[in-house]
Scaffold this active site. Structure first.
Site, mmCIF file in Angstrom:
data_model
loop_
_atom_site.group_PDB
_atom_site.id
_atom_site.type_symbol
_atom_site.label_atom_id
_atom_site.label_comp_id
_atom_site.label_asym_id
_atom_site.label_seq_id
_atom_site.Cartn_x
_atom_site.Cartn_y
_atom_site.Cartn_z
ATOM 1 N N GLY A 93 30.729 34.398 32.413
ATOM 2 C CA GLY A 93 31.961 35.217 32.377
ATOM 3 C C GLY A 93 31.760 36.637 32.876
ATOM 4 N N GLU A 116 33.657 38.392 38.743
ATOM 5 C CA GLU A 116 35.094 38.476 39.017
ATOM 6 C C GLU A 116 35.605 37.084 39.382
ATOM 7 O OE1 GLU A 116 36.970 41.515 38.760
ATOM 8 O OE2 GLU A 116 35.091 41.807 37.710
ATOM 9 N N GLY A 131 31.377 40.664 30.436
ATOM 10 C CA GLY A 131 31.508 39.622 29.399
ATOM 11 C C GLY A 131 32.725 39.913 28.538
ATOM 12 N N LYS A 134 34.135 51.168 40.872
ATOM 13 C CA LYS A 134 33.628 51.920 39.709
ATOM 14 C C LYS A 134 33.023 53.256 40.155
ATOM 15 C CE LYS A 134 32.870 47.588 37.269
ATOM 16 N NZ LYS A 134 31.961 46.469 37.096
HETATM 17 P P1 NAP Z 1 40.081 36.135 34.337
HETATM 18 O O1 NAP Z 1 39.166 35.466 33.395
HETATM 19 O O2 NAP Z 1 40.228 35.582 35.705
HETATM 20 O O3 NAP Z 1 41.530 36.208 33.650
HETATM 21 C C1 NAP Z 1 42.660 36.643 34.348
HETATM 22 C C2 NAP Z 1 43.879 36.324 33.499
HETATM 23 O O4 NAP Z 1 45.042 36.869 34.138
HETATM 24 C C3 NAP Z 1 44.138 34.822 33.346
HETATM 25 O O5 NAP Z 1 44.565 34.553 32.041
HETATM 26 C C4 NAP Z 1 45.262 34.549 34.344
HETATM 27 O O6 NAP Z 1 46.115 33.492 33.953
HETATM 28 C C5 NAP Z 1 46.026 35.843 34.276
HETATM 29 N N1 NAP Z 1 46.789 36.089 35.500
HETATM 30 C C6 NAP Z 1 46.310 36.196 36.745
HETATM 31 N N2 NAP Z 1 47.316 36.417 37.607
HETATM 32 C C7 NAP Z 1 48.465 36.424 36.876
HETATM 33 C C8 NAP Z 1 49.822 36.592 37.174
HETATM 34 N N3 NAP Z 1 50.243 36.784 38.429
HETATM 35 N N4 NAP Z 1 50.731 36.548 36.157
HETATM 36 C C9 NAP Z 1 50.318 36.353 34.890
HETATM 37 N N5 NAP Z 1 49.015 36.195 34.539
HETATM 38 C C10 NAP Z 1 48.105 36.227 35.525
HETATM 39 O O7 NAP Z 1 39.679 37.671 34.529
HETATM 40 P P2 NAP Z 1 38.801 38.576 33.527
HETATM 41 O O8 NAP Z 1 37.359 38.364 33.804
HETATM 42 O O9 NAP Z 1 39.299 38.445 32.142
HETATM 43 O O10 NAP Z 1 39.126 40.038 34.072
HETATM 44 C C11 NAP Z 1 40.356 40.661 33.779
HETATM 45 C C12 NAP Z 1 40.282 42.129 34.196
HETATM 46 O O11 NAP Z 1 39.252 42.764 33.443
HETATM 47 C C13 NAP Z 1 39.934 42.351 35.664
HETATM 48 O O12 NAP Z 1 40.578 43.526 36.111
HETATM 49 C C14 NAP Z 1 38.433 42.574 35.632
HETATM 50 O O13 NAP Z 1 37.962 43.333 36.727
HETATM 51 C C15 NAP Z 1 38.314 43.362 34.342
HETATM 52 N N6 NAP Z 1 36.992 43.311 33.706
HETATM 53 C C16 NAP Z 1 36.387 42.116 33.509
HETATM 54 C C17 NAP Z 1 35.156 42.085 32.882
HETATM 55 C C18 NAP Z 1 34.428 40.799 32.650
HETATM 56 O O14 NAP Z 1 33.278 40.831 32.216
HETATM 57 N N7 NAP Z 1 35.031 39.644 32.900
HETATM 58 C C19 NAP Z 1 34.546 43.282 32.455
HETATM 59 C C20 NAP Z 1 35.215 44.497 32.672
HETATM 60 C C21 NAP Z 1 36.454 44.501 33.307
HETATM 61 P P3 NAP Z 1 45.588 31.985 33.831
HETATM 62 O O15 NAP Z 1 44.724 31.968 32.587
HETATM 63 O O16 NAP Z 1 46.815 31.177 33.697
HETATM 64 O O17 NAP Z 1 44.797 31.713 35.072
HETATM 65 N N1 HSE Z 2 32.433 41.406 37.461
HETATM 66 C C1 HSE Z 2 32.095 42.613 36.785
HETATM 67 C C2 HSE Z 2 30.587 42.697 36.646
HETATM 68 C C3 HSE Z 2 32.753 42.641 35.429
HETATM 69 O O1 HSE Z 2 29.889 41.737 36.954
HETATM 70 O O2 HSE Z 2 30.100 43.760 36.258
HETATM 71 C C4 HSE Z 2 32.673 43.978 34.778
HETATM 72 O O3 HSE Z 2 33.482 44.909 35.404
#
Ligand code: NAP
Ligand code: HSE
Length: 439
Positions: free
Chosen positions: A198, A201, A313, A216
């Site tokens: 997780g 991206e 994560g 960033k």
């Molecule tokens: P993810 O697992 O891909 O989840 C994205 C969510 O958004 C899913 O629930 C998806 O719906 C929903 N979504 C996408 N497009 C949509 C739309 N048009 N309308 C309504 N819902 C929509 O992404 P994530 O890893 O959680 O990341 C989310 C954000 O946090 C991003 O900006 C990422 O850069 C940031 N971030 C992530 C992490 C990390 O470790 N993952 C760390 C820091 C920041 P479905 O479930 O139906 O597909």
């Molecule tokens: N995809 C990003 C990473 C999530 O690997 O650091 C945190 O922003």
């Protein structure tokens, strides 16, 4: 003298409705914690936070931890629903995330986002919209996942002259690089594992190309120096060309390889960039492995600071988002400003070609008399001095590991362009910049 300042007392029993756009890795963890730990948060903060709506893209997915009555695929309904007082955007991407964030601010709703891509691309516009509406826009999770870094930069260090920020800010690439170097894992396998855990991206190209770290870096430069570096002014390289031979060479030379975001204040402006960097093995950032992130700050009064922790994560990132939700809810209820308004200006951004860099270069060459002098001449003509050369013979061929002294990036690039044109050079197999104590 008596203060005339008045703070509105908020009613601790008042419930604040939260709308969440996205229920993936981060949103899923956040919803679960807001639902399951609601009373814990209330006991700790005095705030009663209730999830009122969760917007997703695909309604058919099974989401056992989210009460089904909360789920919608109409993300803009978070803005129009009067039951939603505060909007959290954890869906990612520029649109429709940007439209939800902007419309929420314009509707007077505080916004929390983890979306570095959006903040980097449209930060100044969104900060202005938040200031205009008098509501907070908080994004602690956008850089460094669970590491507190936005608040320290905008609050604790507000009075510091920050000179340089060096950050391992992408967990996926740090996981890949350290798995390859330390555990001998292949690139594809390490990337698949980072996706499974997780960290990556939705499209991991953003991670491995350096684009995620570049977003960033833009945010860090903006907050550290007040100068906003538009993404198209920021040089970004990823990790896809790094091979086992580079890890071996780095070890022989006493370095480790990391993908670094670098932001510097210089007399002629601000420089921000992302590229792989060879760090001396005893550098504080050399010890950062796996998905851990770390941000190393040099300030003229405070000296050196290191912030390190889980950079990606669902759970650590949800902690940072939840902290922002609590701050935004406090501000919303009390009517007094908790988070400082972010002030950024376009400012002078230094062209990457003018930045002083030091390079490691791995060359495959013909092993015969006069070869080294041609190579030395290529550097000499470009005005780049060579620090060290190490040769490994292999019959009538040899591999050279060169490290240059510091010189402007454009001069280093000119030297390498000349090397590529020499008949005695079979290939410039790799170039990686080196963290310099000379610059
Ligand atoms: P993810 O697992 O891909 O989840 C994205 C969510 O958004 C899913 O629930 C998806 O719906 C929903 N979504 C996408 N497009 C949509 C739309 N048009 N309308 C309504 N819902 C929509 O992404 P994530 O890893 O959680 O990341 C989310 C954000 O946090 C991003 O900006 C990422 O850069 C940031 N971030 C992530 C992490 C990390 O470790 N993952 C760390 C820091 C920041 P479905 O479930 O139906 O597909
Ligand atoms: N995809 C990003 C990473 C999530 O690997 O650091 C945190 O922003």
């Amino acid at each position: 003298m008596h203060s005339t300042r008045r703070y509105r007392r908020y009613d601790p029993a008042m419930t604040i409705g939260i709308g969440i756009a996205g229920a993936g890795t981060v949103g899923g963890s956040l919803v679960r914690r807001l639902v399951e730990e609601r009373s814990v948060v209330t006991a700790k903060t005095g705030l009663d936070l209730e999830v009122r709506r969760v917007a997703v893209r695909d309604l058919s997915k099974s989401r056992p931890s989210i009460p089904s009555g909360l789920i919608t695929d109409d993300v803009m309904s978070l803005v129009s629903d009067p039951e939603v007082a505060l909007v959290v955007e954890v869906m990612g991407g520029l649109e429709p995330a940007g439209a939800v964030v902007l419309a929420s601010l314009q509707a007077g709703k505080p916004v929390v986002t983890a979306n570095k891509e959006l903040i980097a691309a449209r930060g100044p516009q969104l900060f202005a919209a938040a200031a205009e509406a008098g509501v907070p826009l908080l994004f602690e999770a956008a850089v460094g996942g669970g590491i507190p870094i936005i608040r320290p930069l905008t609050e604790t260090l507000a009075g510091e002259q920050v000179d340089r920020v060096l950050g391992i800010v992408n967990g996926t690439t740090n996981y890949i690089l350290t798995s390859m170097a330390d555990d001998g894992v292949g690139y594809e396998e390490a990337l698949a594992e980072a996706q499974h855990l997780g960290f990556a991206e939705p499209d991991p190209t953003a991670d491995v190309s350096g684009a995620d770290a570049a977003a960033k870096a833009a945010i860090l430069a903006g907050l550290a120096f007040g100068t906003w570096v538009a993404p198209d002014r920021l040089h970004a390289e990823g990790i896809t060309s790094i091979t086992d031979a580079d890890f071996k060479a780095a070890e022989q030379l006493g370095f480790v390889i990391r993908l670094l975001a670098v932001a510097e204040r210089r007399p002629d402006g601000v420089s921000a960039r992302v590229h792989p960097l060879m760090l001396p093995a005893d550098h504080p950032l050399a010890a950062i492995r796996g998905a851990t992130n770390a941000i190393y700050i040099e300030g003229s009064s405070v000296g050196e600071l290191l912030f390190a922790g889980p950079g990606a994560g669902g759970e650590p990132t949800a902690t940072a988002v939840l902290g922002d939700v609590i701050d935004a809810a406090r501000e919303h209820l009390s009517g007094s400003q908790v988070a400082p308004a972010i002030r950024v200006e376009p400012g002078d951004v230094v062209d990457f070609g003018k930045v002083d860099t030091q390079w490691y270069i791995r060359l495959d060459v013909i092993d015969s008399p006069g070869v080294l002098s041609q190579i030395a001449a290529a550097f000499g003509e470009a005005g780049v001095s060579i620090l060290s050369v190490r040769q490994e013979g292999r019959g009538d061929r040899a591999t050279l590991l060169l490290v240059t002294h510091t010189a402007p990036e454009a001069a280093q690039q000119a030297a390498v362009a000349t090397l590529r044109s020499l008949d005695v050079v079979e290939s410039v197999a790799s170039v990686i910049r080196v963290e310099s104590e000379e610059a």
